[in-house]
Scaffold this active site. Structure first.
Site, PDB file in Angstrom:
ATOM      1  N   GLN A 136      48.734  42.854   2.002  1.00  0.00           N
ATOM      2  CA  GLN A 136      47.287  43.069   2.036  1.00  0.00           C
ATOM      3  C   GLN A 136      46.758  42.786   3.447  1.00  0.00           C
ATOM      4  O   GLN A 136      47.477  42.266   4.303  1.00  0.00           O
ATOM      5  CB  GLN A 136      46.633  42.179   0.970  1.00  0.00           C
ATOM      6  CG  GLN A 136      45.155  42.389   0.746  1.00  0.00           C
ATOM      7  CD  GLN A 136      44.308  41.420   1.549  1.00  0.00           C
ATOM      8  OE1 GLN A 136      44.795  40.428   2.076  1.00  0.00           O
ATOM      9  NE2 GLN A 136      43.026  41.721   1.658  1.00  0.00           N
ATOM     10  N   MET A 137      45.526  43.080   3.705  1.00  0.00           N
ATOM     11  CA  MET A 137      44.976  43.115   5.063  1.00  0.00           C
ATOM     12  C   MET A 137      45.181  41.827   5.858  1.00  0.00           C
ATOM     13  O   MET A 137      45.547  41.866   7.032  1.00  0.00           O
ATOM     14  CB  MET A 137      43.475  43.444   4.984  1.00  0.00           C
ATOM     15  CG  MET A 137      42.782  43.478   6.326  1.00  0.00           C
ATOM     16  SD  MET A 137      43.432  44.785   7.381  1.00  0.00           S
ATOM     17  CE  MET A 137      42.660  44.387   8.934  1.00  0.00           C
ATOM     18  N   ASN A 138      44.953  40.662   5.261  1.00  0.00           N
ATOM     19  CA  ASN A 138      45.032  39.448   6.070  1.00  0.00           C
ATOM     20  C   ASN A 138      46.367  38.725   5.955  1.00  0.00           C
ATOM     21  O   ASN A 138      46.471  37.560   6.304  1.00  0.00           O
ATOM     22  CB  ASN A 138      43.873  38.484   5.754  1.00  0.00           C
ATOM     23  CG  ASN A 138      43.913  37.979   4.328  1.00  0.00           C
ATOM     24  OD1 ASN A 138      44.820  38.300   3.573  1.00  0.00           O
ATOM     25  ND2 ASN A 138      42.921  37.176   3.965  1.00  0.00           N
ATOM     26  N   LYS A 139      47.405  39.442   5.502  1.00  0.00           N
ATOM     27  CA  LYS A 139      48.717  38.836   5.377  1.00  0.00           C
ATOM     28  C   LYS A 139      49.528  39.004   6.666  1.00  0.00           C
ATOM     29  O   LYS A 139      49.091  39.652   7.612  1.00  0.00           O
ATOM     30  CB  LYS A 139      49.457  39.434   4.175  1.00  0.00           C
ATOM     31  CG  LYS A 139      48.701  39.262   2.865  1.00  0.00           C
ATOM     32  CD  LYS A 139      48.306  37.816   2.595  1.00  0.00           C
ATOM     33  CE  LYS A 139      47.765  37.590   1.188  1.00  0.00           C
ATOM     34  NZ  LYS A 139      46.467  38.238   0.952  1.00  0.00           N
ATOM     35  N   ILE A 140      50.730  38.402   6.685  1.00  0.00           N
ATOM     36  CA  ILE A 140      51.529  38.387   7.908  1.00  0.00           C
ATOM     37  C   ILE A 140      51.855  39.801   8.371  1.00  0.00           C
ATOM     38  O   ILE A 140      51.781  40.123   9.556  1.00  0.00           O
ATOM     39  CB  ILE A 140      52.818  37.568   7.704  1.00  0.00           C
ATOM     40  CG1 ILE A 140      52.476  36.138   7.232  1.00  0.00           C
ATOM     41  CG2 ILE A 140      53.631  37.520   8.997  1.00  0.00           C
ATOM     42  CD1 ILE A 140      51.530  35.382   8.137  1.00  0.00           C
TER      43      ILE A 140
END
Length: 427
Positions: free
Chosen positions: A204-208
């Site tokens: 998802q967008m704010n993952k590594i």
């Protein structure tokens, strides 16, 4: 000799930084032509579906192969999200109505939410000063209705898996590792997500790493992989997967109804190129994390960091600071924002079970299904049932570590934290 500290920016002083830090989206901030080019090739091949099309390029297959190779597991499955991955993993284990699943009190809503969507009910276990599941808290919430344990390494910090697995094995309970926030984390040299029966990951967008959305399931067990693959694809096991992994299911006896959680080829293409950047991302974050921590230890001898069962396994995506009180944490965050340095607590400073829909056991189904299961030991949630989580969450402040940070950035972050700590007399 320390120079005299300037006035806090909050009080009209000069901010430690003249501009905000890079946004906290590790994978997204290194996106470039590579991801765009591979996604374009998929689109020009007119084949965005992984199993058939005009000219399938096998992007999802390629992602799964990279994951298997680098994580050291024989099976990986791309899916649409980490929430989907959790549901798929739970269904691979046969979990459903009338079952309980242990979840740590500190995690995002998606973890217990997936348990509910799998028609089971979450039971919450307390955390320790790593903000991860406390192994010693497991025995207090285990009964014979508990059918799985989900661990969640929060923000790049590994869970203490050896004692957790020891308790799980003692009771014959499988473990799912929810590595959504922590791709690249390891525990005693083994990648997080590969120690339990199943591991799940988020893109998802704010993952590594990111493709905006996406997820994956990994396992070492052929039967669990077959069941996961079936559940994620309407109850089917495609011929391509049978051939690739040598699967020989009996469709008369093994088949069951599933859902559609298939990863698209566009997502797979983006993630293959993102995966190529993982090693560099982790190295950059680890290096900056260690430098920042070392500088703060030298300047602020009384500072308290989040604990870790394996500091070498922490990917360094976030620096956790434990403040004396929730009020002190609030003042610290406010002052840091004025210095143009991001600092935040997790999840509104509350355990996940305090989210209203969980706490009041509300679902979209009638009669609060699946909470209405006739458990021998009924499920009741109280505000103080995980006291360590209640105490620690509002006091644990995180400073995100971008892979783009320069030495100058780190110096300014150090100066800002030192200024705020000393001005507020926190250490």
């Amino acid at each position: 000799m320390e120079k005299q500290l300037e006035k806090l920016a909050l009080d009209g002083g000069k901010p430690a930084r003249s501009k905000p830090l890079p946004p906290n989206y590790p994978g997204a901030v290194v996106m470039g032509e590579e991801e765009a080019a591979y996604a374009e090739r998929v689109i020009r091949a007119q084949s965005p579906f992984r199993f058939y099309g005009a000219n399938p390029l096998g992007a999802v297959d390629a992602l799964e192969e990279r994951m298997m190779q680098d994580l050291g597991v024989p099976y990986a499955l791309g899916v649409t999200s980490c929430t989907a991955a959790l549901v798929v993993a739970l269904k691979a284990l046969g979990i459903g109505y009338g079952d309980k699943v242990i979840v740590p009190a500190v995690t995002f809503l998606a973890t217990p939410g997936a348990v509910v969507c799998a028609n089971a009910v979450p039971v919450f276990a307390d955390v320790d000063e790593s903000l991860n599941l406390d192994p010693s808290a497991l025995e207090r919430v285990i009964d014979d209705e508990v059918k799985a344990i989900i661990t969640v390494p929060i923000l790049g910090n590994p869970c203490d898996m050896d004692p957790i697995l020891a308790v799980a094995r003692k009771h014959g309970i499988p473990v799912i590792e929810d590595v959504a926030q922590s791709l690249g984390t390891s525990y005693r040299g083994k990648p997080a997500g590969t120690l339990g029966e199943l591991g799940v990951y988020s893109f998802q967008m704010n993952k590594i790493l990111t493709a905006g959305e996406g997820g994956a399931v990994v396992t070492r067990d052929a039967k669990l992989y077959e069941r996961a693959a079936r559940y994620h694809d309407q109850g089917l096991v495609r011929p391509q997967l049978k051939e690739r992994f040598g699967l020989q299911p009996n469709e008369e006896t093994d088949a069951f109804v599933g859902q559609n959680y298939r990863m698209s080829e566009v997502t797979g293409a983006i993630l293959v190129e993102q995966w190529n950047k993982l090693e560099g991302l982790i190295a950059a974050m680890k290096s900056s994390h260690r430098k920042l921590k070392r500088q703060l230890e030298e300047r602020l001898p009384g500072i308290v960091f989040r604990s870790s069962p394996d500091e070498d396994g922490d990917i360094g995506s976030n620096l956790g600071l434990l403040l004396p009180t929730a009020e002190a944490a609030g003042r610290f965050m406010q002052a840091m924002a004025a210095e143009n340095i991001t600092a935040h607590t997790l999840y509104g400073g509350r355990p996940v079970y305090m989210v209203p829909q969980l706490f009041h056991q509300r679902t979209a189904e009638k009669d609060s299904f699946p909470f209405n299961a006739p458990f021998k030991n009924p499920i009741r949630y109280t505000e103080d049932m995980c006291p360590r989580a209640v105490d620690l969450i509002p006091r644990m402040v995180f400073v995100p570590i971008s892979p783009l940070l320069t030495d100058e950035d780190l110096e300014e972050v150090t100066e800002g934290i030192v200024k705020v700590y000393r001005s507020l007399r926190l250490a």
